[in-house]
Design an enzyme around this catalytic site. Sequence first.
Site, PDB file in Angstrom:
ATOM      1  N   CYS A 194       4.014   1.984  12.145  1.00 52.14           N
ATOM      2  CA  CYS A 194       4.867   2.732  11.220  1.00 52.14           C
ATOM      3  C   CYS A 194       5.522   3.922  11.897  1.00 52.14           C
ATOM      4  O   CYS A 194       6.492   4.467  11.416  1.00 52.14           O
ATOM      5  CB  CYS A 194       4.039   3.223  10.049  1.00 52.14           C
ATOM      6  N   GLN A 212      -6.672  -0.607   5.265  1.00 54.65           N
ATOM      7  CA  GLN A 212      -7.310  -1.111   6.490  1.00 54.65           C
ATOM      8  C   GLN A 212      -8.776  -1.496   6.300  1.00 54.65           C
ATOM      9  O   GLN A 212      -9.416  -1.950   7.249  1.00 54.65           O
ATOM     10  CB  GLN A 212      -7.219  -0.054   7.606  1.00 54.65           C
ATOM     11  N   HIS A 232      -1.200  -7.872   3.323  1.00 58.58           N
ATOM     12  CA  HIS A 232      -0.923  -8.389   4.674  1.00 58.58           C
ATOM     13  C   HIS A 232      -1.874  -7.873   5.746  1.00 58.58           C
ATOM     14  O   HIS A 232      -1.838  -8.323   6.882  1.00 58.58           O
ATOM     15  CB  HIS A 232       0.546  -8.141   5.072  1.00 58.58           C
ATOM     16  N   ASN A 263      -6.020   3.662  10.390  1.00 64.09           N
ATOM     17  CA  ASN A 263      -5.250   2.558  10.967  1.00 64.09           C
ATOM     18  C   ASN A 263      -5.099   2.633  12.485  1.00 64.09           C
ATOM     19  O   ASN A 263      -4.863   1.627  13.138  1.00 64.09           O
ATOM     20  CB  ASN A 263      -3.855   2.495  10.318  1.00 64.09           C
ATOM     21  N   ALA A 267       0.817  -1.217   0.000  1.00 64.06           N
ATOM     22  CA  ALA A 267       0.000   0.000   0.000  1.00 64.06           C
ATOM     23  C   ALA A 267       0.852   1.269   0.000  1.00 64.06           C
ATOM     24  O   ALA A 267       0.448   2.291  -0.553  1.00 64.06           O
ATOM     25  CB  ALA A 267      -0.950  -0.002   1.199  1.00 64.06           C
TER      26      ALA A 267
END
Length: 404
Positions: A328, A183, A205, A155, A75
Amino acid sequence: MKLPIYLDYSATCPVDPRVAEKMVQYMTMDGTFGNPASRSHRYGWQAEEAVDTAREQIAALLNADPREIVFTSGATESDNLAIKGVAHFYNKQGKHIITSKTEHKAVLDTMRQLEREGFEVTYLDPESNGLIDLAKLEAAMRDDTILVSIMHVNNEIGVVQDIAAIGELCRSRKVVFHVDAAQSAGKVAIDVQEMKVDLISLSAHKAYGPKGIGALYVRRKPRIRLEAQMHGGGHERGFRSGTLPTHQIVGMGEAFRIAKEELQQDYDHALKLRNRLLDGIKDMEAVTINGDLDQRVPHNLNVSFAFVEGESLLMALKDLAVSSGSACTSASLEPSYVLRALGLNDELAHSSIRFSFGRFTTEAEIDYAIELIRVAVDKLRAMSPLWDMYKDGVDLNTVEWAHH
C-alpha cells in the site's frame, strides 16, 4: 517451479481453487445471479440464502452472531466505517481517539481526516519488538476517549498484539475498541467473546478469497452504534448501502469456512516454511529479524540485510516476488514508517525485505529462495564500500559524513 516464486502473501493471496469454483456458480444465467434484496421472486431468495450462509461462515470464524457481520468492499472501507462511524456517532461524549504508529494506512489516514475535523488523536509508540505496552495505552486514556484502534497482526512485521488484554482494558473504561484483523483472520484464532472487541475489520483476499470484498463485525451486546458512511438503499441494516455482490460474498464465506477448518494445518505449514527460511539465512552476517519472533504469525518474516539497499536487493531477487514495506505504501521511496517506529535507523529500514508465505508455498521454493538471497546479498555487499569499512572494524555510527 513457477518463477518468480510468490512470497508476498501479506499483500494478497491467490484465490483458493475451491473458492473460485464456488463463486462461478453465482454469476451467469445458469447460476444464482439474482439480487439478494429482490424479495418478490426465487432468484432473489436464493441469492439472499447464499449471502446468509456466507454471513454464518464468517461469523463462525470469529465466534460471532451472523447478524453482527456487515459486508463492505474490503478492510479499508471497514476501517473507515468503524473509525469515522464511531467518531461521528459518539462525538458528544468526547473527541479523543487512541491508535498506534504502526497501524495500516487505512487506519492512520482515517485518523488524519478526523484530526482535520477537530478530533484529537494519540499515536502510541510501539516497543522495539513491535508490541504495544498496555501501561502506556492505559496512561493515554482520558475521560473524553471514545475509541481505541489497534491492529491484531501487523502487515509488515507480522507481530500479534495482545488483543484480549487491550479489550479488557477498553471494556473496563467503557471505550469502544476497534481491531483491524485483515492480516490475522484465518491465520490465528479470533474469538470476539473472549477478546472483548467491539468492531473488527476483515478482508477476503488476505485469506484466499477474492479482492474487493470485506466485512465489519459490529457488536450487538453491548450494542455499538455507527454513523453510516455510504448512503443509499439502506442495505446491511443501514450501515452500508449498495447491492450486495453475491459471488464475492459467497467467495469470502467459502474462504473463511476453509480457513476455520484448516487453520491449524495452514499455521503449521507456514511455521515449517518460516523456520526453514530462517535457518537458511540466520548464519549470514549483519542480518536482523524485525519484530518479536515469538509473538508473531509464522506467515511473515521481515529481515534487514545491513549494507544492502532494499531496492537493489529487490531487483537482484527478480526470481522472488517479495516486497520492501507494504504494497500500500511501496510506491514511495521513504523507509518503512513501521520499521522507523520500532527504532530502526533509515539505513536499516531501507535494507529490509518482507517475505510472506502461505498455503501454496512449497519447501523447494523456500530452498531456492535461500540460495538466491545468499548470492544476491553477497554480491551487493561486495560492491559496497560501507561493507568494507564495517569488515575493517569501523563503527559507521561514529563516522561524520560530509554533505555536498
